[in-house]
Design a protein around this motif. Sequence first.
Motif, short mmCIF file in Angstrom:
data_model
loop_
_atom_site.label_atom_id
_atom_site.label_comp_id
_atom_site.label_asym_id
_atom_site.label_seq_id
_atom_site.Cartn_x
_atom_site.Cartn_y
_atom_site.Cartn_z
N ARG A 1 0.83 -1.21 0.00
CA ARG A 1 0.00 0.00 0.00
C ARG A 1 0.86 1.26 0.00
O ARG A 1 0.61 2.22 -0.74
CB ARG A 1 -0.92 -0.02 1.22
CG ARG A 1 -1.87 1.18 1.34
CD ARG A 1 -2.96 1.21 0.28
NE ARG A 1 -2.47 1.70 -1.01
CZ ARG A 1 -3.17 1.63 -2.14
NH1 ARG A 1 -4.35 1.06 -2.16
NH2 ARG A 1 -2.66 2.11 -3.27
N ASP B 1 -7.03 -0.62 -4.06
CA ASP B 1 -7.73 0.20 -5.05
C ASP B 1 -8.81 -0.60 -5.76
O ASP B 1 -9.79 -0.03 -6.25
CB ASP B 1 -6.74 0.75 -6.07
CG ASP B 1 -5.69 1.63 -5.43
OD1 ASP B 1 -6.04 2.72 -4.94
OD2 ASP B 1 -4.51 1.19 -5.38
N ASP C 1 1.09 3.80 -3.27
CA ASP C 1 0.75 5.22 -3.10
C ASP C 1 1.92 6.11 -3.55
O ASP C 1 1.73 7.10 -4.24
CB ASP C 1 0.43 5.51 -1.64
CG ASP C 1 -0.93 4.98 -1.22
OD1 ASP C 1 -1.75 4.69 -2.11
OD2 ASP C 1 -1.16 4.84 0.00
N GLN D 1 2.19 5.91 -7.42
CA GLN D 1 0.95 6.06 -8.18
C GLN D 1 0.68 4.84 -9.07
O GLN D 1 0.58 4.91 -10.28
CB GLN D 1 0.98 7.34 -9.02
CG GLN D 1 1.03 8.60 -8.18
CD GLN D 1 0.95 9.86 -9.02
OE1 GLN D 1 1.77 10.06 -9.92
NE2 GLN D 1 -0.02 10.70 -8.74
#
Length: 470
Positions: free
Chosen positions: A243, A285, A247, A250
């Motif tokens: 995660r 996501d 992040d 991207q």
Amino acid sequence: MTSSNRASNLAERSRQAVWHPCTQMKVHEHFPPRAIVAAEGPWLIDDQGHRILDAVSSWWVNLFGHNFGPIREAITDQLGKLDHIMLAGLTHPPVVELSERLAGLTGLGHAFYASDGASATEIALKMSAHSWRNRGRAQKNQFIGLQGGYHGETAGALSVTDIPLFREAYAPLLRLSATLPSPDPRHAAPGVSAQAHLQSTIDALAAYLAEHHEHTAALILEPLVQGAAGMAMYAPEYLLAVRRLCDQYQVHWIADEIAVGFGRTGTMFAHQQAVLPDGSHVKPDFICLSKGLTGGVMPLSAVLTTDDVYAAFWDDSVVHGFLHSHSYTGNPLACRAALAVLDTFAARDEQGQDVLERNRVAAARFTAMTAPLSQHPRVKATRHVGMIWAWDVDTSEPTFASRYHRAAMAAGLLLRPIGSTLYVMPPYVLSEADQCFLAEGMLRVLDQVLAEIDALPDSSAPAAPVVPVP
């Protein structure tokens, strides 16, 4: 022909008319498929009246036993109202309620439905790449999978799958993804601790993303347990790193919860065991769901995603919409079955326990029952999480899986080892007596099969056609 004669001939009729999945059909010349005519709870009943304990939940789909009343009643009720409508331009109560409840359970929404896990994988991959394109970053169209990962057998799903048996035959048709090391501690080099191996896989992911993030749309993985890799299990800390790195660079994270969702790992969803310092858990996501979604009764899969991904498709232009469809998307009968599953998880028994709490008690009992198997001199490694157990057997005999499968069936157990890994993923409804039958039977069959293998004149030469067993 009498009904009895018809039933006894089912295996031969099936061999002539049905192409069975993941099977070298020639093997059925010598080992006909078992004809199952009924099922109740964890038990299958064949056409000769024999009972077989379904210890793998019929390919990991069955949660609450076969012929489970609440699911059966929900489907029957829905059948009297609405069997199916197209979901393009129309909607119906079960699909709306199911989508709302899944969003409440996961923190992700905008449910997109199909009928199987591989289709869910395809949907998530396409959504990810298309969303980046809609945001003006069309070069982000490549994917990352993990060593030993399995995400289905359609072309897109195979592209992010790292099981050579499934992928190599179709390699010319695939756009292969990058494959990064698995955090499974069994892959640690000699003398390297599990923690050090875990950190090395995190470092490998970080290095890859640092170099390739501009072209990478998403990373897809099975949280905590890689099923087809032989129930490879790894620490939740890897998901925390995933995660953070996704992040940072991207890149989307797709959590394939198709096999491990709905309580299989001890929590409702496996990724929820990756807990942040504030006590919350990480959120992917995308989440892919299937198998246990309907308790193994109706074909259904779902992909859930974030508001941000959904917003990338919100436009007046048709070409900016998500261009994907299935005829049976959001089938009302399947959605009602899924709602019955969620109702069952939400309910409490007379002792005030829910499904997950009862599973913890059952898991502790079964782990104790299987201690003799775990301590067997030919068992190299034992692992367990939630309602999944696995044992690596010390044998290089290529027919071990098929031999064990057939011997277990003769002993009244449906078990399908993956290579030399014996595993169980049973329905949640095994009684103490059922668990004892399973634990004792697995050990007895193991001794029987190892004795057969040890007696082979040349263990490198298969004694019978090998059934590929995922």
